[in-house]
Write a protein that holds these residues in place. Structure first.
Motif, short mmCIF file in Angstrom:
data_model
loop_
_atom_site.label_atom_id
_atom_site.label_comp_id
_atom_site.label_asym_id
_atom_site.label_seq_id
_atom_site.Cartn_x
_atom_site.Cartn_y
_atom_site.Cartn_z
N TYR A 115 0.83 -1.19 0.00
CA TYR A 115 0.00 0.00 0.00
C TYR A 115 0.87 1.25 0.00
CZ TYR A 115 0.53 -1.71 4.84
OH TYR A 115 1.02 -2.26 5.99
N SER A 116 0.24 2.35 -0.39
CA SER A 116 0.93 3.65 -0.39
C SER A 116 -0.08 4.75 -0.12
CB SER A 116 1.64 3.89 -1.72
OG SER A 116 0.70 4.04 -2.75
N TRP A 117 0.43 5.85 0.43
CA TRP A 117 -0.38 7.04 0.65
C TRP A 117 0.32 8.19 -0.06
CZ3 TRP A 117 0.78 3.53 4.43
CH2 TRP A 117 -0.29 2.93 5.09
N GLU A 118 -0.46 8.97 -0.79
CA GLU A 118 0.03 10.19 -1.43
C GLU A 118 -0.94 11.31 -1.07
OE1 GLU A 118 0.47 9.39 -5.60
OE2 GLU A 118 2.04 7.91 -5.24
N THR A 119 -0.47 12.30 -0.32
CA THR A 119 -1.35 13.37 0.17
C THR A 119 -0.79 14.74 -0.17
OG1 THR A 119 -0.26 13.50 2.33
CG2 THR A 119 -2.06 11.92 2.13
N ASN A 120 -1.68 15.71 -0.31
CA ASN A 120 -1.33 17.11 -0.54
C ASN A 120 -2.01 17.96 0.52
OD1 ASN A 120 0.14 17.10 -3.17
ND2 ASN A 120 -1.74 16.08 -3.81
N TYR A 121 -1.21 18.71 1.29
CA TYR A 121 -1.72 19.57 2.34
C TYR A 121 -1.40 21.03 2.01
CZ TYR A 121 -2.99 15.77 5.45
OH TYR A 121 -3.60 14.68 6.00
N LEU A 122 -2.44 21.88 2.00
CA LEU A 122 -2.29 23.31 1.76
C LEU A 122 -2.27 24.01 3.11
CD1 LEU A 122 -2.25 25.52 -0.45
CD2 LEU A 122 -4.73 25.63 -0.21
N GLY A 123 -1.34 24.96 3.29
CA GLY A 123 -1.23 25.60 4.60
C GLY A 123 -0.81 27.05 4.55
N VAL A 124 -0.92 27.69 5.70
CA VAL A 124 -0.38 29.03 5.93
C VAL A 124 0.68 28.89 7.01
CG1 VAL A 124 -2.42 30.31 5.21
CG2 VAL A 124 -2.21 29.61 7.58
N GLN A 125 1.77 29.63 6.83
CA GLN A 125 2.93 29.42 7.69
C GLN A 125 3.49 30.75 8.18
OE1 GLN A 125 5.69 26.13 6.84
NE2 GLN A 125 7.12 27.74 6.26
N GLY A 126 3.89 30.76 9.44
CA GLY A 126 4.61 31.89 10.02
C GLY A 126 5.91 31.39 10.64
N ILE A 127 7.01 32.00 10.27
CA ILE A 127 8.33 31.59 10.75
C ILE A 127 9.09 32.82 11.25
CG2 ILE A 127 10.59 30.66 10.06
CD1 ILE A 127 8.64 28.45 9.96
N LEU A 128 9.65 32.74 12.46
CA LEU A 128 10.59 33.75 12.93
C LEU A 128 11.98 33.33 12.49
CD1 LEU A 128 9.42 34.63 16.54
CD2 LEU A 128 9.51 36.15 14.56
N LYS A 129 12.72 34.26 11.90
CA LYS A 129 14.06 34.00 11.39
C LYS A 129 15.04 34.89 12.18
CE LYS A 129 13.79 33.47 6.60
NZ LYS A 129 13.97 32.09 6.60
N TYR A 130 16.04 34.26 12.76
CA TYR A 130 17.05 35.01 13.50
C TYR A 130 18.40 34.80 12.81
CZ TYR A 130 19.98 36.86 17.16
OH TYR A 130 20.90 37.61 17.86
N ALA A 131 19.03 35.89 12.39
CA ALA A 131 20.31 35.83 11.68
C ALA A 131 21.44 35.54 12.67
CB ALA A 131 20.58 37.14 10.95
N ILE A 132 22.08 34.39 12.50
CA ILE A 132 23.26 34.08 13.32
C ILE A 132 24.54 34.39 12.57
CG2 ILE A 132 22.13 32.42 14.84
CD1 ILE A 132 23.16 30.17 13.11
N LEU A 133 24.43 34.57 11.27
CA LEU A 133 25.53 35.01 10.42
C LEU A 133 24.92 35.90 9.36
CD1 LEU A 133 28.56 34.69 9.64
CD2 LEU A 133 27.85 32.77 8.22
N ASP A 134 25.40 37.13 9.24
CA ASP A 134 24.75 38.07 8.34
C ASP A 134 25.76 38.76 7.45
OD1 ASP A 134 22.61 39.48 7.25
OD2 ASP A 134 22.79 41.10 8.72
N ASN A 135 25.60 38.59 6.16
CA ASN A 135 26.36 39.28 5.14
C ASN A 135 27.87 39.13 5.30
OD1 ASN A 135 26.61 40.65 2.78
ND2 ASN A 135 26.35 42.68 3.68
N LEU A 136 28.30 37.89 5.44
CA LEU A 136 29.72 37.58 5.46
C LEU A 136 30.12 37.23 4.04
CD1 LEU A 136 32.30 37.17 7.16
CD2 LEU A 136 31.60 34.79 7.44
N SER A 137 30.68 38.19 3.31
CA SER A 137 31.01 38.03 1.88
C SER A 137 29.80 37.58 1.07
CB SER A 137 32.16 37.04 1.70
OG SER A 137 33.31 37.50 2.35
N GLY A 138 28.62 38.12 1.41
CA GLY A 138 27.39 37.79 0.69
C GLY A 138 26.62 36.61 1.26
N PHE A 139 27.20 35.90 2.23
CA PHE A 139 26.53 34.74 2.82
C PHE A 139 25.80 35.15 4.10
CE2 PHE A 139 29.67 32.57 0.23
CZ PHE A 139 28.93 31.52 -0.30
N GLY A 140 24.67 34.47 4.35
CA GLY A 140 23.92 34.65 5.59
C GLY A 140 23.39 33.32 6.07
#
Length: 188
Positions: A72-97
């Motif tokens: 047997y197999s299951w194939e599902t599609n879930y639609l959602g709304v998402q909120g994420i807090l992002k905290y920069a631990i490395l920011d703009n080091l030669s273009g990398f973050g």
């Protein structure tokens, strides 16, 4: 003022089902499987290091299983709304973050199929699959700023999708690892 970004993410979900039947037993024959992941959203920066990403998601949470007699197999599609807090631990080091992320996705099945020995069944009307799910998420994402308007990135997130409204004796949650490729546009 702080900058804002629009983003599109695509990637893979690597999902295992945490399933308990009506008698309280698990099914040891369920194997994890992979499926596509998509997200479209907007990041509001709240300071030099903190951002809030709000987006729409489409996640495929899939699994396979079987024994000597059945497959047997299951194939599902879930639609959602998402909120994420992002905290920069490395920011703009030669273009990398590099950001550490934490948040939640609220999602609902839009369609799904269960295949058992050549027969196909609709999952969107089954109590353990339908209803509202809450998916706490933690992870990391890295990005490289190509120019002042455009960046690319990679993300890794771990989550568990909990069924909140399932009142049936069968219980289903999804354990998920997601790998992402991100396209980011600055909106200054």
């Amino acid at each position: 003022t702080y900058s804002q970004e629009a983003y599109f993410s695509m990637g893979r979900n690597f999902t295992t089902f945490d399933y308990t039947n009506s008698e309280g037993n698990t099914n040891d024959n369920i194997e994890g499987s992979s499926g596509a992941a998509y997200e479209l959203g907007y990041v509001f920066y709240l300071g030099d290091k903190l951002g809030l990403a709000a987006g729409l998601t489409l996640n495929k949470f899939n699994a396979t299983g079987g024994n000597q007699v059945n497959n047997y197999s299951w194939e599902t599609n879930y639609l959602g709304v998402q909120g994420i807090l992002k905290y920069a631990i490395l920011d703009n080091l030669s273009g990398f973050g590099l950001n550490v992320n934490g948040g939640i996705n609220l999602n609902h099945i839009v369609n799904g199929k269960q295949k058992i020995n050549g027969q196909t069944f609709e999952l969107a009307c089954e109590d353990e699959f339908k209803g509202l799910f809450a998916q706490p998420i933690i992870g990391l994402d890295a990005k490289y700023q190509i120019n002042s308007d455009f960046a690319i990135g990679l993300g890794y997130h771990f989550s568990k999708n909990f069924g909140l409204t399932n009142s049936s004796p069968q219980k289903l949650n999804f354990n998920n690892i997601q790998l992402q490729f991100n396209l980011v546009i600055s909106l200054n």
